[in-house]
Each structure stands twice: as C-alpha cells, then as structure tokens.
Scaffold this active site. Structure first.
Site, mmCIF file in Angstrom:
data_model
loop_
_atom_site.group_PDB
_atom_site.id
_atom_site.type_symbol
_atom_site.label_atom_id
_atom_site.label_comp_id
_atom_site.label_asym_id
_atom_site.label_seq_id
_atom_site.Cartn_x
_atom_site.Cartn_y
_atom_site.Cartn_z
ATOM 1 N N LYS A 96 -1.549 -5.616 0.594
ATOM 2 C CA LYS A 96 -1.415 -4.950 -0.715
ATOM 3 C C LYS A 96 -2.119 -5.743 -1.812
ATOM 4 O O LYS A 96 -2.879 -5.190 -2.594
ATOM 5 C CB LYS A 96 0.067 -4.875 -1.115
ATOM 6 N N ARG B 219 10.303 -0.068 -4.452
ATOM 7 C CA ARG B 219 10.673 -0.596 -3.144
ATOM 8 C C ARG B 219 11.828 0.195 -2.543
ATOM 9 O O ARG B 219 12.251 -0.070 -1.432
ATOM 10 C CB ARG B 219 11.159 -2.045 -3.265
ATOM 11 N N ARG C 72 -0.951 -17.009 5.651
ATOM 12 C CA ARG C 72 -1.278 -16.652 4.266
ATOM 13 C C ARG C 72 -1.089 -17.830 3.307
ATOM 14 O O ARG C 72 -0.118 -18.561 3.383
ATOM 15 C CB ARG C 72 -0.376 -15.490 3.837
ATOM 16 N N ARG D 22 3.674 -19.416 0.256
ATOM 17 C CA ARG D 22 4.818 -18.872 -0.474
ATOM 18 C C ARG D 22 6.101 -19.248 0.248
ATOM 19 O O ARG D 22 6.133 -19.283 1.467
ATOM 20 C CB ARG D 22 4.699 -17.349 -0.556
ATOM 21 N N ARG E 153 12.529 -9.548 5.175
ATOM 22 C CA ARG E 153 11.653 -8.693 4.355
ATOM 23 C C ARG E 153 11.252 -7.435 5.123
ATOM 24 O O ARG E 153 11.197 -6.349 4.554
ATOM 25 C CB ARG E 153 10.405 -9.470 3.917
HETATM 26 P P1 AMP Z 1 5.795 -9.171 -2.919
HETATM 27 O O1 AMP Z 1 4.951 -10.164 -3.647
HETATM 28 O O2 AMP Z 1 5.496 -7.758 -3.303
HETATM 29 O O3 AMP Z 1 5.774 -9.399 -1.429
HETATM 30 O O4 AMP Z 1 7.299 -9.424 -3.386
HETATM 31 C C1 AMP Z 1 7.919 -10.674 -3.171
HETATM 32 C C2 AMP Z 1 9.413 -10.563 -3.353
HETATM 33 O O5 AMP Z 1 9.695 -10.160 -4.697
HETATM 34 C C3 AMP Z 1 10.110 -9.522 -2.476
HETATM 35 O O6 AMP Z 1 10.435 -10.028 -1.185
HETATM 36 C C4 AMP Z 1 11.367 -9.238 -3.299
HETATM 37 O O7 AMP Z 1 12.308 -10.273 -3.174
HETATM 38 C C5 AMP Z 1 10.820 -9.283 -4.732
HETATM 39 N N1 AMP Z 1 10.350 -7.964 -5.202
HETATM 40 C C6 AMP Z 1 9.061 -7.581 -5.459
HETATM 41 N N2 AMP Z 1 8.990 -6.332 -5.897
HETATM 42 C C7 AMP Z 1 10.272 -5.883 -5.918
HETATM 43 C C8 AMP Z 1 10.877 -4.645 -6.258
HETATM 44 N N3 AMP Z 1 10.152 -3.591 -6.657
HETATM 45 N N4 AMP Z 1 12.238 -4.540 -6.157
HETATM 46 C C9 AMP Z 1 12.995 -5.574 -5.761
HETATM 47 N N5 AMP Z 1 12.494 -6.771 -5.407
HETATM 48 C C10 AMP Z 1 11.140 -6.932 -5.481
#
Ligand code: AMP
Length: 215
Positions: free
Chosen positions: A14, A88, A127, A156, A167
């Site tokens: 993404k 999400r 990553r 990360r 996740r």
């Molecule tokens: P990402 O960078 O999109 O993989 O998001 C990393 C983490 O941020 C996720 O595992 C969630 O803990 C949190 N997160 C990101 N976007 C959302 C969302 N829309 N709703 C809830 N938690 C989120």
C-alpha cells in the site's frame, strides 16, 4: 480530481504504491498508519498508550483515528486524495462516507491489493522504513543501511512475525468485509499484488486511464 482508496492486507505494498500514485497524479497521500506513528512520538500518556497498541498490531480506536483524520479533508487540493490504511472496518467506512459527503467529495476508485499471506510474511520481515522521510524499502531488493535521502533505515516495531499474525487476523475479521462494501458501491477493482511494484502500478494506472476516457 481523482480520489483513491487502497485496501490491502498488511505489507501488500500500500505504502509503496501510494508513493508512486502521489507523484503520478499529484494527489494528497493520507496514511493513517503514518499519522498514528507521528502521534505516538508524543512524550505523554497518550503517546505511550498509542505506541503500545501499534506495537501489538491491533487496531487503534475509531475515535482516535477519526480525530486525526478529520481535518485532513479540508486540506485536499483540487487534484484529489489517496487514502492508505483507512477505513479498516465497516464503521470507519460509514464514517468516511459522512466525512466525504460533508466535504462535497466522493471516492472514484477503491483498489483492493490482493496477495497471499505466505508472500506477505516474507515481505514484512524484510521491510525497512526511513526514519527521516518514511520511504519504504525491502532488504531483498535494497541492501543498504541508509535511505536515498540519507536517513537511517529501521524496522517497524510491528513488523515482527507475532505482530504480523495479529495484524493479518485483524485484517481478515475487520477489514476484508470492506471488499464487499465497496463492491456494492460499484467502485472496487481487484489487483494481483503478488506482481512486481511496476506491474501493480501499471494495472492501477491503466484502470484510472480507462475511467478517464469514459468520462
Ligand atoms: P499501517 O501503517 O497502515 O500498516 O498501520 C499501522 C498500524 O496503525 C496498524 O497496525 C494499526 O495499529 C494502526 N492503524 C492504521 N490505520 C488504522 C485505522 N484506520 N484504524 C485503526 N488503526 C489503524
């Protein structure tokens, strides 16, 4: 104006596709994961609670995410936006519909980046992310300790096998139902995200091009 949403399991690409599309269309990239990671640096109880949730791989509450997101739509330029990591779950999708309606905006394309979980696990452990600019790399294709901008590359905290499992499970339970939600809206396009970065990008841009010529 092009308004895009990327829907995908963790580590499907993404962020990488977003960077490309942001440059190609000059649209505003809104990544809730990035907004949350920035907010988690805060040196208070809010920041430390947020850090803990992010580390485990569970979802942050809808309230917090919506608060961080809400003002962003007032900054959207006439070129459009690209949503990465939001919504999400179904509740967030319903809230997004309301926010867009209020801002007089609408979603044009939802791209569902579909890829098998065995590929994702490999991608996630390799990553790395730049501490300075947030650019994403994979050690299997870029074996360097620093980003092209000079910033240090780091892993990360939620890119561990254990956090990945949570996740991915969260994705299956909460996020995957959005495929049907956006299918019903008639704007969902499924993309084979096991292909190379360039091929996935080509698929996406050719769908957008076709849409343009239909206007
Ligand atoms: P990402 O960078 O999109 O993989 O998001 C990393 C983490 O941020 C996720 O595992 C969630 O803990 C949190 N997160 C990101 N976007 C959302 C969302 N829309 N709703 C809830 N938690 C989120």
């Amino acid at each position: 104006m092009i308004n895009i949403l990327l829907l995908a399991p963790p580590a499907a690409g993404k962020g990488t596709q977003s960077e490309l599309l942001e440059k190609q269309y000059g649209i505003m990239h809104i990544a809730t994961g990035n907004l949350l990671r920035e907010a988690s640096i805060r040196n208070d109880i809010f920041g430390s609670n947020l850090r803990e949730i992010l580390k485990t791989g569970r979802l942050v509450s809808d309230e917090i995410v919506l608060e961080l997101l809400n003002n962003k739509f007032h900054e959207v330029s006439s070129k459009g936006f690209l949503l990465d990591g939001f919504p999400r779950n179904i509740n967030q999708a319903i809230e997004l519909d309301k926010i867009l309606k209020e801002a007089n905006l609408k979603l044009d394309y939802v791209f569902f980046l579909d890829v098998d979980s065995s590929i994702l696990e490999k991608r996630i452990t390799g990553r790395r992310m730049c501490k300075t600019c947030g650019k994403i790399y994979n050690i299997y294709s870029f074996n360097n300790t620093n980003c092209l901008c000079g910033g240090e590359l780091c892993q990360r905290e939620d890119d561990t096998e254990e956090a990945f499992r949570i996740r991915y499970q969260t994705y299956l339970e909460a996020t995957l139902p959005l495929v049907e939600y956006y299918q019903n809206h008639g704007i969902l396009h499924k993309i084979d995200a096991s292909l190379s970065i360039e091929e996935v990008n080509k698929e996406i841009t050719s769908i957008i091009k076709k849409g343009d010529s239909n206007d």
